[in-house]
Each structure stands twice: as C-alpha cells, then as structure tokens.
Scaffold this motif. Structure first.
Motif, PDB file in Angstrom:
ATOM      1  N   ASP A  17      -0.703   9.367   4.132  1.00 16.00           N
ATOM      2  CA  ASP A  17      -0.304   8.521   3.008  1.00 16.00           C
ATOM      3  C   ASP A  17      -0.204   9.265   1.668  1.00 16.00           C
ATOM      4  O   ASP A  17      -0.288   8.653   0.615  1.00 16.00           O
ATOM      5  CB  ASP A  17      -1.236   7.305   2.891  1.00 16.00           C
ATOM      6  N   HIS A  42      -5.090  11.590   7.040  1.00 14.75           N
ATOM      7  CA  HIS A  42      -5.757  10.579   7.850  1.00 14.75           C
ATOM      8  C   HIS A  42      -5.262  10.699   9.291  1.00 14.75           C
ATOM      9  O   HIS A  42      -4.055  10.558   9.556  1.00 14.75           O
ATOM     10  CB  HIS A  42      -5.420   9.164   7.358  1.00 14.75           C
ATOM     11  N   HIS A  78     -15.315   7.572   6.683  1.00 11.16           N
ATOM     12  CA  HIS A  78     -14.352   8.638   6.928  1.00 11.16           C
ATOM     13  C   HIS A  78     -15.093   9.933   7.230  1.00 11.16           C
ATOM     14  O   HIS A  78     -16.078  10.252   6.566  1.00 11.16           O
ATOM     15  CB  HIS A  78     -13.428   8.810   5.716  1.00 11.16           C
ATOM     16  N   ARG A 102      -3.745   2.175  14.989  1.00  9.54           N
ATOM     17  CA  ARG A 102      -3.034   1.761  13.780  1.00  9.54           C
ATOM     18  C   ARG A 102      -1.830   0.885  14.099  1.00  9.54           C
ATOM     19  O   ARG A 102      -1.525  -0.043  13.345  1.00  9.54           O
ATOM     20  CB  ARG A 102      -2.587   3.000  12.975  1.00  9.54           C
ATOM     21  N   ARG A 105      -3.309  -2.477  14.615  1.00 10.22           N
ATOM     22  CA  ARG A 105      -3.838  -2.987  13.342  1.00 10.22           C
ATOM     23  C   ARG A 105      -2.688  -3.380  12.410  1.00 10.22           C
ATOM     24  O   ARG A 105      -2.690  -4.468  11.805  1.00 10.22           O
ATOM     25  CB  ARG A 105      -4.728  -1.899  12.703  1.00 10.22           C
ATOM     26  N   GLY A 132      -0.236   3.929   7.129  1.00  8.06           N
ATOM     27  CA  GLY A 132      -1.437   3.327   6.565  1.00  8.06           C
ATOM     28  C   GLY A 132      -1.111   2.164   5.639  1.00  8.06           C
ATOM     29  O   GLY A 132       0.060   1.862   5.378  1.00  8.06           O
ATOM     30  N   ARG A 133      -2.175   1.540   5.149  1.00 12.04           N
ATOM     31  CA  ARG A 133      -1.999   0.414   4.235  1.00 12.04           C
ATOM     32  C   ARG A 133      -1.187   0.771   2.986  1.00 12.04           C
ATOM     33  O   ARG A 133      -0.422  -0.064   2.493  1.00 12.04           O
ATOM     34  CB  ARG A 133      -3.362  -0.163   3.869  1.00 12.04           C
ATOM     35  N   PRO A 134      -1.321   2.014   2.447  1.00  9.47           N
ATOM     36  CA  PRO A 134      -0.489   2.329   1.275  1.00  9.47           C
ATOM     37  C   PRO A 134       1.012   2.216   1.558  1.00  9.47           C
ATOM     38  O   PRO A 134       1.776   1.814   0.676  1.00  9.47           O
ATOM     39  CB  PRO A 134      -0.884   3.775   0.948  1.00  9.47           C
ATOM     40  N   ILE A 149       1.046  -0.886  -5.945  1.00  9.24           N
ATOM     41  CA  ILE A 149       0.213  -0.769  -4.737  1.00  9.24           C
ATOM     42  C   ILE A 149      -1.202  -1.277  -4.996  1.00  9.24           C
ATOM     43  O   ILE A 149      -1.812  -1.924  -4.148  1.00  9.24           O
ATOM     44  CB  ILE A 149       0.196   0.699  -4.239  1.00  9.24           C
ATOM     45  N   LYS A 150      -1.693  -1.031  -6.200  1.00  9.84           N
ATOM     46  CA  LYS A 150      -3.042  -1.488  -6.556  1.00  9.84           C
ATOM     47  C   LYS A 150      -3.148  -3.011  -6.424  1.00  9.84           C
ATOM     48  O   LYS A 150      -4.107  -3.542  -5.860  1.00  9.84           O
ATOM     49  CB  LYS A 150      -3.354  -1.039  -7.990  1.00  9.84           C
ATOM     50  N   PHE A 153      -3.292  -4.080  -2.807  1.00  9.31           N
ATOM     51  CA  PHE A 153      -4.646  -3.955  -2.248  1.00  9.31           C
ATOM     52  C   PHE A 153      -5.564  -5.048  -2.794  1.00  9.31           C
ATOM     53  O   PHE A 153      -6.283  -5.699  -2.033  1.00  9.31           O
ATOM     54  CB  PHE A 153      -5.239  -2.573  -2.543  1.00  9.31           C
ATOM     55  N   HIS A 244      -3.625  12.333  -3.460  1.00  5.91           N
ATOM     56  CA  HIS A 244      -2.611  11.622  -2.675  1.00  5.91           C
ATOM     57  C   HIS A 244      -1.244  11.657  -3.368  1.00  5.91           C
ATOM     58  O   HIS A 244      -0.304  11.031  -2.887  1.00  5.91           O
ATOM     59  CB  HIS A 244      -2.974  10.142  -2.497  1.00  5.91           C
ATOM     60  N   LYS A 248      -2.200   7.749  -5.816  1.00  7.63           N
ATOM     61  CA  LYS A 248      -3.389   7.700  -6.684  1.00  7.63           C
ATOM     62  C   LYS A 248      -3.120   8.648  -7.854  1.00  7.63           C
ATOM     63  O   LYS A 248      -3.656   9.755  -7.894  1.00  7.63           O
ATOM     64  CB  LYS A 248      -4.626   8.216  -5.935  1.00  7.63           C
TER      65      LYS A 248
HETATM   66  P1  AMP Z   1      -5.778   2.776   6.044  1.00  9.48           P
HETATM   67  O1  AMP Z   1      -6.345   4.125   6.471  1.00  9.48           O
HETATM   68  O2  AMP Z   1      -4.431   2.534   6.577  1.00  9.48           O
HETATM   69  O3  AMP Z   1      -6.744   1.652   6.324  1.00  9.48           O
HETATM   70  O4  AMP Z   1      -5.601   2.826   4.465  1.00  9.48           O
HETATM   71  C1  AMP Z   1      -6.658   3.281   3.652  1.00  9.48           C
HETATM   72  C2  AMP Z   1      -6.096   4.131   2.533  1.00  9.48           C
HETATM   73  O5  AMP Z   1      -5.560   3.257   1.545  1.00  9.48           O
HETATM   74  C3  AMP Z   1      -7.122   4.951   1.780  1.00  9.48           C
HETATM   75  O6  AMP Z   1      -7.304   6.212   2.353  1.00  9.48           O
HETATM   76  C4  AMP Z   1      -6.498   5.094   0.408  1.00  9.48           C
HETATM   77  O7  AMP Z   1      -5.580   6.153   0.411  1.00  9.48           O
HETATM   78  C5  AMP Z   1      -5.726   3.805   0.249  1.00  9.48           C
HETATM   79  N1  AMP Z   1      -6.435   2.787  -0.558  1.00  9.48           N
HETATM   80  C6  AMP Z   1      -7.590   2.156  -0.267  1.00  9.48           C
HETATM   81  N2  AMP Z   1      -7.905   1.245  -1.227  1.00  9.48           N
HETATM   82  C7  AMP Z   1      -6.919   1.309  -2.153  1.00  9.48           C
HETATM   83  C8  AMP Z   1      -6.645   0.626  -3.382  1.00  9.48           C
HETATM   84  N3  AMP Z   1      -7.472  -0.315  -3.852  1.00  9.48           N
HETATM   85  N4  AMP Z   1      -5.519   0.958  -4.071  1.00  9.48           N
HETATM   86  C9  AMP Z   1      -4.673   1.900  -3.577  1.00  9.48           C
HETATM   87  N5  AMP Z   1      -4.871   2.578  -2.432  1.00  9.48           N
HETATM   88  C10 AMP Z   1      -5.973   2.287  -1.726  1.00  9.48           C
END
Ligand code: AMP
Ligand code: FE
Ligand code: FE
Ligand code: ZN
Length: 272
Positions: A17, A42, A78, A102, A105, A132-134, A149-150, A153, A244, A248
């Motif tokens: 990510d 990751h 982690h 993933r 998920r 990933g979530r990002p 993105i913030k 989340f 990142h 970030k």
């Molecule tokens: P995942 O591994 O897919 O569950 O995503 C987790 C990743 O999301 C973390 O390693 C961060 O890079 C990113 N992340 C987590 N919390 C936040 C947040 N509040 N805002 C932006 N990025 C985040």
C-alpha cells in the motif's frame, strides 16, 4: 561504530500500500542520505527482487524484508522479518496464504460498503500485489464517497467501523516460527501502537530477535522505554519510518532509522 550510516528498516512500495515503486524508494533513499534500506511491504517479499539492481547501481545496501499481518488472540499485531535468503519458498507460501486471506476479507468489506450504498468493484482496485484497506479507501475517494483516505478509515474502514471485516491468518506464534524456518529474523513492529498491555506481555514471551523501538515520529521518551524493554530481552533494537508515500504524507523516508552496527546485525544474523 560512530559514523553517518543510516538505514531505514521499514517502508512500503507499490507491491503493497505504498505509493512509490521499489525503484523509486531506492532513489528517494539516496536523496535523503540513507545508506541502507529494507522494503517491508505488507505480506509481500516481491519488492526486493524489483529493487535489487537499482540498489546496487546507486550504492544502497538493501536487505530483504517484509511486514506480516498477524494477531494475538484475534488482536492485530504486525511482525517484521529481515535478512532471509532470497528466493524464499517458505515465505512465498506464507505470502500466498495472506493473498487468499485478504481476498476473503476484501470481499466482505466490499459487501458491507455496497450495503451502505457505496459500491466498489474489483476493477476499481489494483489487479495484482497486496490489496489493502488504503486501496479500498482510495477507490472510495475516487468515487466521491469520502473526501480523503483518512475520512474513509475514520467513518467506514477503520477497526470496528461499519465496513470493516476480519479474516484471521496465522497468529504471532506461528508467524515467528515460519520466519525462523525461512532463515529470517523476527522483529515486533511498532509496539507503541499496541493498545492492550496483555498483548505486549504475550509478545515479550515469544522468541523474537528484535523490536522496532524507533518508529515514525514517536516521542523520544516513549521510544526509550521500548529500547529498555528490548535490551532486557537481549533483542536487536531496530527502527524505521513506515514510509508509505502519499498514503501517509506526514511521514518521510528516513525519519526513523538504525546505525551501521544494528544494520549489519540484521543483515548478517539471519538464521541458516
Ligand atoms: P490492511 O493491512 O489492509 O488491513 O490495511 C492496514 C493499513 O491501512 C495500515 O498498514 C496502514 O497503512 C493503513 N491505515 C490504517 N489506519 C489508517 C488510517 N486511519 N488512515 C489511513 N491509513 C490507515
Ligand atoms: Fe500500510
Ligand atoms: Fe504496520
Ligand atoms: Zn508498515
């Protein structure tokens, strides 16, 4: 060994990510005056092979690295791995397990977002690498569901938010075991982010080789406490930025680092 050698042991590329390619990370490392680097995507070890020749060309000492998603009794932790031989079929297999985890998920997250009236298609996400979530957050920004993105989340994707879903992979005990079997060193990532002291307590009992005591932009006083804990365990005291790129923007490559002595230890002490 007092010199100006600095190595950032924690950063992410487009293999997971991060927003820089592995080659761009090498260029950036040169730019900020680093001498050593570990790209710790990751659940992916792919960046090392992609960056290796650029690193050699530009004089950056590159160590194989990865940041595994893991857990203690379901609570996310982690775990960083370093210095393993490449190619590495044992870690490749663990990475593949995470790709599948993933996929399951992310399917659940997309289902929840659709229920919330914010449909995202698989085509809106990268078609390879670790998703990933990002990435999902970025797709939500592109669709106009959130401003950044913030916000994605905070409102939807963060732990225990309405669109979040968990599929557990290997726990910390199993992950450390696999890293050692693969010939790598196992290091607790950013312990200051773990909210439950019982989880920290359990991690301190496991056969880790090091702890990431210097991390991102944490206050020095806090970092010193973790440094003391790691020394009590006889562990390597590591450090890294968790850079990142655009994901970030407030964290710059090299803002946390290790010196030459620690770097050489991590690079050379991978178990056979
Ligand atoms: P995942 O591994 O897919 O569950 O995503 C987790 C990743 O999301 C973390 O390693 C961060 O890079 C990113 N992340 C987590 N919390 C936040 C947040 N509040 N805002 C932006 N990025 C985040
Ligand atoms: Fe990340
Ligand atoms: Fe992390
Ligand atoms: Zn990270």
């Amino acid at each position: 060994m007092m010199n100006d050698f600095r190595a950032d042991m924690h950063c992410h590329s487009t293999c997971s990510d991060g927003s820089c390619t592995p080659e761009e990370l090498i260029d950036l490392a040169v730019e900020v005056g680093l001498k050593g680097l570990a790209i710790t995507d990751h659940d992916s070890i792919a960046a090392y092979d992609l960056a290796k020749s650029t690193a050699e060309e530009k004089g950056i000492d590159l160590v194989p690295g990865v940041e595994f998603s893991s857990h203690v009794r379901g609570i996310s932790v982690h775990i960083l791995a370093y210095g393993f031989p490449m190619p590495n079929p044992v870690l490749e297999e663990l990475c593949q397990r995470h790709v599948e985890r993933r996929r399951q998920r992310n399917t659940l997250i997309l289902e929840r977002l659709a229920h919330l009236g914010m449909p995202i298609d698989w085509e809106d996400l990268p078609d390879d690498g670790i998703i990933g979530r990002p990435h999902i957050g970025q797709a939500m920004v592109s669709k106009g569901y959130v401003e950044n993105i913030k916000q994605a989340f905070n409102r939807f994707l963060g732990d225990n938010r309405p669109a979040y879903a968990v599929v557990l992979g290997p726990d910390a005990v199993e992950t450390v075991d696999i890293i050692h079997e693969a010939g790598g060193l196992a290091v607790i990532a950013h312990p200051m982010l773990i909210k439950k002291s019982s989880v920290v307590k359990e991690l301190l009992k496991l056969p880790f080789d090091g702890m990431e005591c210097y991390y991102a932009r944490f206050p020095a006083a806090q970092e010193r406490v973790w440094h003391e804990r790691a020394e009590e365990c006889g562990w390597i005291v590591s450090g890294g930025s968790d850079f990142h790129g655009d994901v970030k923007p407030h964290i710059s490559l090299g803002c946390s680092w290790v010196g030459q002595e620690t770097f050489e230890k991590i690079k050379n002490q991978g178990r056979a």
